[in-house]
Design a protein around this motif. Structure first.
Motif, mmCIF file in Angstrom:
data_model
loop_
_atom_site.group_PDB
_atom_site.id
_atom_site.type_symbol
_atom_site.label_atom_id
_atom_site.label_comp_id
_atom_site.label_asym_id
_atom_site.label_seq_id
_atom_site.Cartn_x
_atom_site.Cartn_y
_atom_site.Cartn_z
ATOM 1 N N GLN A 176 -35.061 -3.454 -21.109
ATOM 2 C CA GLN A 176 -35.815 -2.992 -19.947
ATOM 3 C C GLN A 176 -35.790 -1.465 -19.992
ATOM 4 N N VAL A 177 -36.898 -0.810 -20.330
ATOM 5 C CA VAL A 177 -36.846 0.610 -20.687
ATOM 6 C C VAL A 177 -36.802 1.570 -19.502
ATOM 7 N N GLY A 178 -37.228 1.152 -18.314
ATOM 8 C CA GLY A 178 -37.313 2.116 -17.220
ATOM 9 C C GLY A 178 -38.306 3.211 -17.572
ATOM 10 N N LEU A 179 -37.848 4.471 -17.539
ATOM 11 C CA LEU A 179 -38.692 5.595 -17.934
ATOM 12 C C LEU A 179 -38.440 6.026 -19.374
ATOM 13 N N SER A 180 -37.702 5.239 -20.118
ATOM 14 C CA SER A 180 -37.552 5.461 -21.545
ATOM 15 C C SER A 180 -38.710 4.778 -22.275
ATOM 16 N N THR A 181 -38.612 4.633 -23.583
ATOM 17 C CA THR A 181 -39.674 4.044 -24.381
ATOM 18 C C THR A 181 -39.096 3.037 -25.371
ATOM 19 N N LEU A 182 -39.928 2.162 -25.862
ATOM 20 C CA LEU A 182 -39.485 1.214 -26.883
ATOM 21 C C LEU A 182 -39.039 1.923 -28.164
ATOM 22 N N PRO A 183 -39.742 2.949 -28.659
ATOM 23 C CA PRO A 183 -39.254 3.639 -29.855
ATOM 24 C C PRO A 183 -37.899 4.322 -29.654
ATOM 25 N N ALA A 184 -37.562 4.659 -28.423
ATOM 26 C CA ALA A 184 -36.260 5.270 -28.168
ATOM 27 C C ALA A 184 -35.145 4.248 -28.061
ATOM 28 N N GLU A 185 -35.477 2.994 -27.710
ATOM 29 C CA GLU A 185 -34.444 1.985 -27.450
ATOM 30 C C GLU A 185 -34.298 0.949 -28.568
ATOM 31 N N VAL A 186 -35.401 0.431 -29.083
ATOM 32 C CA VAL A 186 -35.321 -0.682 -30.044
ATOM 33 C C VAL A 186 -34.508 -0.335 -31.291
ATOM 34 N N PRO A 187 -34.699 0.845 -31.917
ATOM 35 C CA PRO A 187 -33.951 1.125 -33.146
ATOM 36 C C PRO A 187 -32.436 1.180 -32.967
ATOM 37 N N LEU A 188 -31.960 1.337 -31.739
ATOM 38 C CA LEU A 188 -30.517 1.357 -31.504
ATOM 39 C C LEU A 188 -29.865 0.033 -31.897
ATOM 40 N N PHE A 189 -30.662 -1.027 -31.989
ATOM 41 C CA PHE A 189 -30.114 -2.361 -32.245
ATOM 42 C C PHE A 189 -30.469 -2.884 -33.632
ATOM 43 N N GLU A 190 -30.813 -1.982 -34.547
ATOM 44 C CA GLU A 190 -31.271 -2.431 -35.861
ATOM 45 C C GLU A 190 -30.209 -3.242 -36.599
ATOM 46 N N LYS A 191 -28.950 -2.814 -36.510
ATOM 47 C CA LYS A 191 -27.910 -3.558 -37.231
ATOM 48 C C LYS A 191 -27.789 -4.984 -36.716
ATOM 49 N N TYR A 192 -28.005 -5.160 -35.435
ATOM 50 C CA TYR A 192 -27.976 -6.515 -34.883
ATOM 51 C C TYR A 192 -29.225 -7.295 -35.281
ATOM 52 N N LEU A 193 -30.368 -6.643 -35.183
ATOM 53 C CA LEU A 193 -31.616 -7.323 -35.511
ATOM 54 C C LEU A 193 -31.730 -7.643 -36.996
ATOM 55 N N SER A 194 -30.873 -7.024 -37.814
ATOM 56 C CA SER A 194 -30.831 -7.347 -39.231
ATOM 57 C C SER A 194 -30.080 -8.646 -39.503
ATOM 58 N N MET A 195 -29.433 -9.199 -38.477
ATOM 59 C CA MET A 195 -28.771 -10.495 -38.621
ATOM 60 C C MET A 195 -29.800 -11.605 -38.459
ATOM 61 N N PRO A 196 -29.699 -12.662 -39.241
ATOM 62 C CA PRO A 196 -30.711 -13.724 -39.166
ATOM 63 C C PRO A 196 -30.790 -14.430 -37.822
ATOM 64 N N ASN A 197 -29.693 -14.469 -37.055
ATOM 65 C CA ASN A 197 -29.712 -15.240 -35.812
ATOM 66 C C ASN A 197 -29.856 -14.373 -34.565
ATOM 67 N N VAL A 198 -30.226 -13.109 -34.721
ATOM 68 C CA VAL A 198 -30.398 -12.213 -33.576
ATOM 69 C C VAL A 198 -31.867 -11.817 -33.465
ATOM 70 N N HIS A 199 -32.417 -11.985 -32.254
ATOM 71 C CA HIS A 199 -33.836 -11.740 -32.017
ATOM 72 C C HIS A 199 -33.993 -10.793 -30.823
ATOM 73 N N LEU A 200 -35.225 -10.533 -30.410
ATOM 74 C CA LEU A 200 -35.496 -9.447 -29.458
ATOM 75 C C LEU A 200 -36.364 -9.913 -28.301
ATOM 76 N N GLY A 201 -36.088 -9.362 -27.118
ATOM 77 C CA GLY A 201 -36.946 -9.537 -25.963
ATOM 78 C C GLY A 201 -37.296 -8.184 -25.373
ATOM 79 N N VAL A 202 -38.525 -8.021 -24.884
ATOM 80 C CA VAL A 202 -38.931 -6.795 -24.201
ATOM 81 C C VAL A 202 -39.579 -7.182 -22.877
ATOM 82 N N ASP A 203 -39.335 -6.354 -21.864
ATOM 83 C CA ASP A 203 -39.737 -6.716 -20.507
ATOM 84 C C ASP A 203 -40.628 -5.642 -19.897
#
Length: 338
Positions: A176-203
């Protein structure tokens, strides 16, 4: 439809609203390949089964919109070969959903009970449990950097992934970005998203850029197709880089303006998109919303959220049962409980 939103916009959190992740070394994400799971399988796609299941999910729809035309996914795709039943929430809040409301053992037992109910209602698709964790939460206060969002500590994500592994399930990181942006937040979780069983939600409900600087919860936020396409490109890059199965992207939607220009959202083999009807209200309101914002505006797959408390506020209705939800056109393949 103002009465069918997520009322948990500004829960108090102990995360760092100044814009710095509490821990910068996610322990369980340090070696994505070390967490071998059934979801890392690169099984080739059975295209005949894929087409057959999509036809069954359309559930007799005659509009011509379902099934949605899209390229076949890359090997190891979870959808549409499985249905996902998820618990949503945050470990700092008992008000954001079942994931944080109940102690671990009670929560897991309750989730397994829901999985069993859905499996009994539709034996044609295996049901996978999931934990959908809100890792960046909208806030009612601006914080030190004025972004109206708090980032949760990595050790919480480690915990959620460990719990998901214990039940042979999936983990979702939600933003949930508030006044931030997806490019500022999503890459923070790359190591997790590189796992086969971890996925993403955006609101998009809490995406406040373009809303005159208003705080989350004061108005319903918005993403456009370019925002969603950024995430799709990012996830597709992770899939290619790590040679892992497709990522699932859950996009919450309970009004049409929440996702502008939805027709321009990309469909790529590396990402499977679920548009999740996550509004709360009585049964008539929820089904009407599903028909207006999921069936009428197709993207790829659909989801449906059930609120244990908010859906029965009026006291005049009961929660939707799996059998009732499976009568919808199209049938949701992702079910979320809050």
């Amino acid at each position: 439809m103002t009465s069918c939103g997520n009322s948990q916009a500004t829960n108090e959190k102990k995360g760092d609203s100044a814009g710095t992740v509490v821990s910068n070394s996610p322990a369980s994400a340090s070696n994505p390949g070390s967490n071998a799971t059934p979801f890392s399988s690169m099984t080739p796609i059975d295209t005949a089964a894929y087409d057959r299941i999509l036809h069954e999910l359309a559930n007799g729809d005659s509009s011509g919109k379902w099934p949605v035309k899209a390229p076949y996914p890359t090997p190891g795709a979870i959808l549409p070969y499985h249905r996902i039943v998820a618990f949503y929430g945050n470990l700092y809040s008992k008000r954001m959903g079942a994931l944080g409301e109940y102690p671990k053992d009670e929560m897991i037992a309750k989730l397994k009970g829901e999985v069993k109910n859905w499996q009994a209602a539709d034996t044609s698709l295996p049901v996978i449990p999931a934990l959908h964790y809100v890792a960046v939460t909208a806030q009612g206060a601006p914080g030190k950097d004025g972004k109206f969002r708090a980032r949760m500590p990595y050790h919480q994500i480690d915990t959620i992934i460990n719990w998901a592994n214990e039940i042979n399930g999936l983990a979702f990181v939600d933003i949930q970005v508030g006044l931030s942006t997806l490019p500022a937040e999503v890459p923070l979780f790359e190591k997790y998203l590189s796992m086969p069983n971890v996925h993403l939600g955006v609101d998009p409900e809490f995406a406040m850029l373009g809303k005159g600087g208003r705080k989350p919860g004061s108005v319903i936020g918005t993403y456009n197709a370019d925002d969603i396409n950024y995430v799709i490109d990012y996830l597709a890059g992770i899939v290619k880089k790590n040679n892992i199965p497709p990522k699932i992207l859950v996009v919450h939607r309970f009004t049409n303006p929440m996702i502008r220009d939805y027709q321009r959202i990309k469909r790529v083999p590396q990402v499977q998109i679920v548009m999740d009807m996550d509004g709360w209200g009585d049964k008539i309101l929820k089904k009407s919303s599903y028909l207006l914002y999921e069936k009428r505006d197709p993207v790829q797959f659909t989801g449906f959220k059930i609120f244990y408390k908010n859906d029965i506020r009026s006291g005049a209705d009961q929660l939707y049962s799996p059998q009732e939800v499976l009568s919808f056109q199209p049938k949701p393949i992702y079910i979320q409980y809050q």
